[in-house]
Scaffold this motif. Structure first.
Motif, PDB file in Angstrom:
ATOM      1  N   LEU A  52      34.278  -0.504  94.556  1.00 63.21           N
ATOM      2  CA  LEU A  52      35.554   0.153  94.523  1.00 63.21           C
ATOM      3  C   LEU A  52      36.334  -0.166  93.189  1.00 63.21           C
ATOM      4  N   GLU A  53      36.178   1.029  92.304  1.00 59.65           N
ATOM      5  CA  GLU A  53      36.811   0.875  91.095  1.00 59.65           C
ATOM      6  C   GLU A  53      37.770   2.178  90.581  1.00 59.65           C
ATOM      7  N   ASP A  54      38.696   2.188  90.275  1.00 56.08           N
ATOM      8  CA  ASP A  54      39.197   3.391  89.704  1.00 56.08           C
ATOM      9  C   ASP A  54      38.989   3.743  88.218  1.00 56.08           C
ATOM     10  N   ASP A  55      38.384   2.983  87.386  1.00 58.05           N
ATOM     11  CA  ASP A  55      38.052   3.269  86.104  1.00 58.05           C
ATOM     12  C   ASP A  55      36.679   3.990  86.118  1.00 58.05           C
ATOM     13  N   ASP A  56      36.578   5.372  85.909  1.00 57.34           N
ATOM     14  CA  ASP A  56      35.364   6.227  86.109  1.00 57.34           C
ATOM     15  C   ASP A  56      34.364   5.635  85.282  1.00 57.34           C
ATOM     16  N   SER A  57      34.512   5.298  84.030  1.00 55.28           N
ATOM     17  CA  SER A  57      33.545   4.982  82.965  1.00 55.28           C
ATOM     18  C   SER A  57      32.810   3.590  83.460  1.00 55.28           C
ATOM     19  N   LEU A  58      33.894   2.724  84.060  1.00 54.75           N
ATOM     20  CA  LEU A  58      33.296   1.351  84.393  1.00 54.75           C
ATOM     21  C   LEU A  58      32.435   1.576  85.400  1.00 54.75           C
ATOM     22  N   ALA A  59      32.961   2.207  86.532  1.00 52.63           N
ATOM     23  CA  ALA A  59      32.252   2.424  87.893  1.00 52.63           C
ATOM     24  C   ALA A  59      30.769   3.026  87.543  1.00 52.63           C
ATOM     25  N   ARG A  60      30.765   4.145  86.697  1.00 51.02           N
ATOM     26  CA  ARG A  60      29.441   4.698  86.538  1.00 51.02           C
ATOM     27  C   ARG A  60      28.523   3.733  85.703  1.00 51.02           C
ATOM     28  N   LEU A  61      29.072   2.719  84.776  1.00 51.64           N
ATOM     29  CA  LEU A  61      28.191   1.949  84.347  1.00 51.64           C
ATOM     30  C   LEU A  61      27.708   0.851  85.349  1.00 51.64           C
ATOM     31  N   MET A  62      28.613   0.496  86.088  1.00 46.93           N
ATOM     32  CA  MET A  62      27.980  -0.390  87.229  1.00 46.93           C
ATOM     33  C   MET A  62      27.024   0.128  88.138  1.00 46.93           C
ATOM     34  N   TYR A  63      27.329   1.503  88.605  1.00 48.57           N
ATOM     35  CA  TYR A  63      26.345   2.213  89.270  1.00 48.57           C
ATOM     36  C   TYR A  63      25.073   2.443  88.710  1.00 48.57           C
ATOM     37  N   GLU A  64      24.833   2.525  87.338  1.00 52.80           N
ATOM     38  CA  GLU A  64      23.650   2.902  86.754  1.00 52.80           C
ATOM     39  C   GLU A  64      22.821   1.347  86.604  1.00 52.80           C
ATOM     40  N   THR A  65      23.673   0.218  86.536  1.00 55.23           N
ATOM     41  CA  THR A  65      23.075  -0.911  86.382  1.00 55.23           C
ATOM     42  C   THR A  65      22.557  -1.662  87.713  1.00 55.23           C
ATOM     43  N   ILE A  66      23.287  -1.277  88.887  1.00 50.74           N
ATOM     44  CA  ILE A  66      22.792  -1.807  90.229  1.00 50.74           C
ATOM     45  C   ILE A  66      21.831  -0.700  90.739  1.00 50.74           C
ATOM     46  N   GLU A  67      21.786   0.282  90.303  1.00 51.56           N
ATOM     47  CA  GLU A  67      20.748   1.501  90.643  1.00 51.56           C
ATOM     48  C   GLU A  67      19.227   0.970  90.674  1.00 51.56           C
ATOM     49  N   LYS A  68      19.039  -0.021  89.691  1.00 49.52           N
ATOM     50  CA  LYS A  68      17.870  -0.683  89.555  1.00 49.52           C
ATOM     51  C   LYS A  68      17.279  -1.345  90.739  1.00 49.52           C
ATOM     52  N   LEU A  69      18.244  -1.776  91.706  1.00 47.07           N
ATOM     53  CA  LEU A  69      17.813  -2.273  92.892  1.00 47.07           C
ATOM     54  C   LEU A  69      17.067  -1.597  93.637  1.00 47.07           C
ATOM     55  N   GLU A  70      17.317   0.058  93.593  1.00 48.23           N
ATOM     56  CA  GLU A  70      16.903   1.039  94.597  1.00 48.23           C
ATOM     57  C   GLU A  70      17.514   0.865  95.926  1.00 48.23           C
ATOM     58  N   LEU A  71      18.987   0.370  96.069  1.00 48.00           N
ATOM     59  CA  LEU A  71      19.689   0.366  97.395  1.00 48.00           C
ATOM     60  C   LEU A  71      20.570   1.602  97.011  1.00 48.00           C
ATOM     61  N   PRO A  72      21.097   2.059  98.351  1.00 50.07           N
ATOM     62  CA  PRO A  72      21.983   3.055  98.253  1.00 50.07           C
ATOM     63  C   PRO A  72      23.352   2.731  97.815  1.00 50.07           C
ATOM     64  N   ILE A  73      24.308   3.324  96.933  1.00 55.38           N
ATOM     65  CA  ILE A  73      25.404   2.932  96.345  1.00 55.38           C
ATOM     66  C   ILE A  73      26.293   4.133  96.628  1.00 55.38           C
ATOM     67  N   ILE A  74      27.711   3.586  96.711  1.00 55.48           N
ATOM     68  CA  ILE A  74      28.613   4.650  96.735  1.00 55.48           C
ATOM     69  C   ILE A  74      29.888   4.056  96.184  1.00 55.48           C
ATOM     70  N   LEU A  75      30.686   5.260  95.493  1.00 49.41           N
ATOM     71  CA  LEU A  75      31.781   4.658  94.729  1.00 49.41           C
ATOM     72  C   LEU A  75      33.101   5.394  95.249  1.00 49.41           C
ATOM     73  N   MET A  76      34.121   4.560  95.103  1.00 47.39           N
ATOM     74  CA  MET A  76      35.501   4.745  95.827  1.00 47.39           C
ATOM     75  C   MET A  76      36.592   4.419  94.619  1.00 47.39           C
ATOM     76  N   LYS A  77      37.625   4.899  94.832  1.00 44.12           N
ATOM     77  CA  LYS A  77      38.694   4.658  93.901  1.00 44.12           C
ATOM     78  C   LYS A  77      39.952   3.855  94.407  1.00 44.12           C
ATOM     79  N   SER A  78      40.115   4.300  95.699  1.00 40.51           N
ATOM     80  CA  SER A  78      41.417   3.650  96.391  1.00 40.51           C
ATOM     81  C   SER A  78      41.048   2.608  97.626  1.00 40.51           C
ATOM     82  N   ALA A  79      41.957   1.878  97.793  1.00 36.81           N
ATOM     83  CA  ALA A  79      41.613   0.739  99.005  1.00 36.81           C
ATOM     84  C   ALA A  79      41.866   1.363 100.321  1.00 36.81           C
TER      85      ALA A  79
END
Length: 1017
Positions: free
Chosen positions: A854-881
């Motif tokens: 849950l992150e509204d900064d697109d660059s930081l959200a994409r960075l966290m997505y690519e890092t956690i993607e190593k765990l081979e688990l499904p990930i979803i990005l959202m911007k608002s509570a």
């Protein structure tokens, strides 16, 4: 035949039996002690839970008493029947609680003191309740005097104070009982320390007995056997005494004695064999001496052959390295070391005479200190000077410098040999210096071979210099050619660039010489004159053809240009209007000034620029119209406000008229405020400073809210056609509401003769279509393409009577563009207009079984997505509570982990989402990582399921935190409170609907395991 089996005695069996018995006794002791301790723990926990429940019940009685008194006082003050009902309800509850408390305490003989206090409280409550009933009855009948009311109030106060005192006393008794249980538990915990000590003593005694048994029956015989084996290894032949044991040690003693017997027999055999070997050795030594003499002779012959072979290989390698090089440094790096190997020299310097620098350049050195070479010598002395003049080899001996004496400082002198390097004209090109350290010159044969090799080096060096010179000339020619091509290309690029710039400008540019002949005309200038070819044409002739279509208040274009060509002025700036039969009039502005054209072969010329001002004229026209509209729209409400304010200030107006005037002033002030807000909103949107808070929005609910707000304000009815269930879009709620208000307002204003408008919401293919239909004046066909333009209003007397600035639809278009939506309109079937808004429908996404970021900064959200993607688990990005909360409420499964930023899009923050997650009956145990630049709030503490990460942070460290939380498998969240008041904690959690499952008191904190009230045990 009879078979029988007898167990073989062994040390292992004896030791196993002894250890097993000891461990069995110790285990029985531990089990019995554990059972007793567990029973004690269970008893204390039951007692603690009972005392805590009694204390909680007592606090509930105290709170209920306070609520009853407050309800009675509220009724007395407000004299409201609803308050009377509340008071009577609270009094009935209080009666039941006092009776239940007295019945409970009276049934337990061990609670006499508390039962007495409870009975006293019941009596006081009955007295107090009777006084309240009398006061309530007197309040209803209005029969009580002030003095009587005061007397009853004082009695109630005395009883109230006494009851509060007794309630506090009874609560203190319960609190002391809880403290006593805690003290008992603490004392028992301290006593548990002795249990490990007793177990340690038992273990030590068992170990001591085991050691004694082992020392007597195992270690002592083993040490004796070890001593015997050591003596046998030292060369003695010793036999062990008979142990008379049938275990492993007995059998080992028998084996050692058998080994000693075998060793004695083998020693005798070896002595006999040794005598025979000594005789054979003497015979072999005599034969070996003869073979060695033959080998020495063969070795000397082989050395001579090898030396000659090495010399031939060295010469062959040297000759091979004198040719085949294109660069002089490469030639020297290969030829000079080969020359040193062939001549058996230690160091070399190659010096070249440089006639351009009037000196000699050391171009290569090997074997000398590197900090001295290469360098340039302006003047030479001694042997270096003589070798140039005499052109023959020169040898000298010299004492070595400290840097040349070697690592061991073993060299003291050296022999330097200077050899001239001659060209084909026998002129000295330089010289070759060879140095030998620590020895005299080689024999005459070696000197002659060295001179021949150096002559070959001189010829190869001269050939390399010629090749080097030719190479430099070729490179110089190539560089010169490249510079010419580069300069030519740069000129061509610059010419094309200037031409492209001039051709692409919106202004027409023309250059003519002093005679008025056109030298250059840009594309726009040719279009302005309507000519494809203007070069070499007379500018005045071209202007005369254009003057027939130009309109100007004074003078013609030819007259203006003639002033500049005849040098009557040094600058012209005039405006013209060009009229064509088929097109609308176009406005132009002409600039002209003299310029210098020396680079073009002309002494002087003239530069003219014609700028198209048609759009500026249109903007000025719109601006004037806007000023007129704004002046009218501002003056009208201001005049109304000032007129009615003047009447109210200077006249006596009746109350009903005064209210009517004030309503009119309020209406006109709102109209003025709306006008100013429209201006400010449009200015913020166009400048990009408008802030949007995107979140899932129920468009159906927004339509209903806007329709409800407009009902009753106009005579029109608003008919709604809405789909079943919510219809979500991802939008800014306030801006979307503003769009609907503007469209509904226009529909109502521009249908004065109609009695209704229709609003329809329906679903398309992944889209939501919102239609607003009116039955009014409609939109003329010639105005449709300008409808969403700023300040545009249909020029019609019927519409001019309706107020407005022409900004509403422009604001609607700006907002929908940001939302990536569309708006279109069409005429109604008979009359009026239909405006249609098209927005993409938002479908709530599932977060079940996924990691939510849950992150509204697109660059930081994409960075966290690519890092956690190593765990081979499904990930979803959202911007608002709001979006995340909607996904949570969709009940599509629990997320694996939530990474939540605090500052998000939308009206809600990350804390709001975390609060909803913690209140969820099924998902409250989800691990959460808070990522923010803010400091943690007061009272926040990390737990095993909640981590606080302050930005900026390393994403690899975040990955470690994620992996740690995913490994945790605790079904319930744990809360940690940094204050020691377990009763207050329990009451606070109960008020929030949370039941305390377990409470652990530690030195600094209290840890509480909680569960929902409706969660099964």
């Amino acid at each position: 035949m009879t078979f029988f089996w007898k167990k073989q005695p062994s040390i292992a069996n004896r030791m196993s039996g002894f250890i097993f018995g000891s461990i069995l006794i110790l285990a029985v002791f531990v089990i019995v002690a554990s059972q007793l301790i567990n029973q004690k723990f269970t008893s204390i926990d039951r007692k603690m839970e009972q005392k805590m429940q009694e204390k909680t019940d007592m606090q509930n009685v105290s709170e209920q008493f306070q609520q009853t008194v407050i309800a009675f006082r509220a009724y007395v003050v407000l004299d409201n029947r609803d308050k009377l009902a509340d008071y009577q309800k609270e009094q009935a509850t209080m009666d039941e609680m006092f009776k239940e408390m007295n019945a409970t305490l009276a049934s337990d003989p061990s609670k006499k003191e508390k039962a007495a206090l409870a009975a006293k409280l019941l009596t006081q409550w009955q007295q107090y309740a009777l006084l309240m009933q009398d006061s309530a009855k007197a309040k209803q009948e209005h029969t009580q005097t002030a003095a009587e009311e005061k007397a009853i109030t004082e009695k109630r106060t005395v009883i109230y104070n006494q009851m509060i005192k007794d309630l506090n006393l009874l609560t203190g008794i319960y609190t002391k009982e809880v403290s006593d249980v805690l003290a008992e538990k603490k004392t028992f915990d301290q006593g548990l320390v002795f249990i490990p000590i007793i177990m340690l003593i038992g273990s030590a005694a068992t170990g001591w007995l085991l050691i004694g048994y082992t020392r007597k029956w195992v270690l002592a015989p083993v040490l004796k056997i070890e001593e015997t084996v050591r003596r046998i290894a030292g060369g003695e032949y010793v036999f062990l005494d008979e142990l008379k044991r049938e275990d492993e040690l007995g059998r080992l003693q028998q084996g050692i004695n058998a080994m000693t017997t075998a060793l004695t027999q083998r020693r005798d055999d070896l002595e006999q064999t040794n005598k025979e070997l000594l005789y054979q050795r003497d015979m072999l030594e005599a034969q070996n001496e003869e073979i060695l003499a033959q080998q020495v002779e063969q070795h000397e012959t082989l050395e001579k052959l090898t030396e000659r072979e090495n010399e031939l290989a060295t010469l062959s390698s040297y000759l091979g390295k004198l040719s085949g090089y294109t660069d002089l440094p490469v030639f020297l790096e290969n030829a000079v070391p080969a020359l040193l190997d062939a001549t058996r020299q230690d160091a070399a310097i190659v010096v070249r005479h440089d006639p351009d620098d009037s000196g000699c350049q050391i171009i290569y050195s090997i074997g000398y200190p590197q900090n001295q070479y290469p360098r340039l010598e302006r003047e030479l002395y001694g042997p270096a000077s003589r070798v140039f003049a005499e052109k023959r080899p020169i040898s000298t001996r010299r004492t070595l410098s400290p840097g040349e004496q070697g690592l061991h400082n073993g060299y003291t002198s050296a022999v330097d040999q200077y050899f001239p390097l001659l060209n084909d004209k026998q002129e000295a090109m330089g010289f070759l210096l060879l140095t030998t350290y620590g020895t005299d010159l080689r024999d005459e044969k070696q000197q002659r071979i060295a001179h021949d090799l150096i002559k070959q080096f001189s010829l190869a060096f001269y050939a390399q210099l010629i090749n080097e010179e030719r190479k430099k000339q070729a490179i110089a020619l190539t560089d010169l050619h490249a510079e010419v091509l580069q300069e030519k290309h740069a000129i061509s690029v610059q010419r094309n660039l200037i031409t492209s710039i001039l051709e692409s400008t919106r202004e027409g540019i023309l250059l003519c010489n002093q005679r008025g002949e056109v030298v250059f005309a840009s594309r726009q200038m040719r279009a302005n004159f309507g000519r494809k070819d203007m070069v070499d044409k007379q500018l005045l002739d071209l202007c005369r053809q254009l003057d027939t279509k130009l309109s100007r208040e004074s003078g013609t274009l030819c007259e203006v240009i003639e002033l500049l060509l005849h040098e009557a002025t040094d600058f012209v700036n005039e405006r013209f209007m060009l009229r064509k039969e088929s097109d609308a009039p176009r406005h132009f502005e002409v600039y002209g000034r003299p310029v210098t054209l020396e680079q073009a072969g002309m002494d002087k010329g003239f530069l003219f620029v014609i700028r198209d001002r048609t759009e500026e004229e249109k903007i000025d026209e719109l601006k004037n119209e806007f000023v007129s509209i704004v002046s009218h729209e501002l003056r009208t409400p201001l005049a109304t406000i000032l007129g009615f304010m003047e009447i109210l200030l200077n006249r006596d107006v009746q109350a009903d008229k005064q209210k009517k005037y004030m309503q009119t002033i309020f209406k006109e002030a709102n109209r003025l405020s709306t006008l100013i807000n429209d201006f400010l909103d449009l200015q913020r949107m166009e400048s990009g400073r408008q802030v949007y808070h995107f979140a899932p929005v129920d468009l159906r609910m927004v339509v209903e809210e806007v329709a409800e707000q407009w009902r009753g304000k106009q005579s029109h009815a608003i008919h709604l056609e809405l789909p079943d269930g919510p219809a979500y879009v991802y939008a800014d709620h306030d801006r979307l509401t503003q769009v609907l208000h503007n469209l509904v307002s226009n529909a109502l204003k521009y249908s004065p003769a109609a009695d209704c408008i229709d609003i329809r919401l329906r679903r398309g293919e992944g889209q939501l279509l919102l239609e607003i239909q009116d039955y009014g004046l409609g939109i003329p066909a010639d105005s449709m393409d300008k409808l969403f333009t700023k300040f545009f209003r249909v020029d019609n007397s019927d519409r001019r009577q309706i107020g407005g600035t022409g900004l509403g639809l422009a604001i609607v278009k700006e907002i929908l563009d940001v939302h990536k939506g569309k708006i279109r309109f069409r005429p109604g079937p008979e009359q009026g207009s239909i405006f249609t808004i098209e927005l993409k429908e938002y479908i709530p996404r599932s977060i079940g079984g996924k990691i939510l970021i849950l992150e509204d900064d697109d660059s930081l959200a994409r960075l966290m997505y690519e890092t956690i993607e190593k765990l081979e688990l499904p990930i979803i990005l959202m911007k608002s509570a709001e979006e995340a909360a909607m996904a949570l409420e969709s009940e599509q499964g629990q997320p694996l982990l939530c990474i939540v930023d605090i500052q998000l899009e939308g009206a809600q923050s990350g804390w709001d989402f975390i609060a909803k997650l913690n209140r969820h009956p099924d998902y409250h145990s989800t691990p959460v990582i808070v990522t923010t630049v803010l400091e943690p709030p007061v009272g926040y503490h990390e737990t095993e399921k909640a981590k606080y990460v302050k930005k900026p942070f390393a994403v690899e460290w975040l990955l470690q935190v994620v992996m740690h939380l995913l490994k945790q498998n605790q079904p319930k969240p744990h809360l940690i409170f940094p204050f020691q008041n377990e009763a207050a904690i329990t009451m606070s959690l109960m008020e929030q609907g949370i039941h305390v499952a377990d409470l652990k008191v530690k030195e600094d904190i209290i840890e509480v395991d909680v569960k929902k009230v409706d969660e099964p045990d």
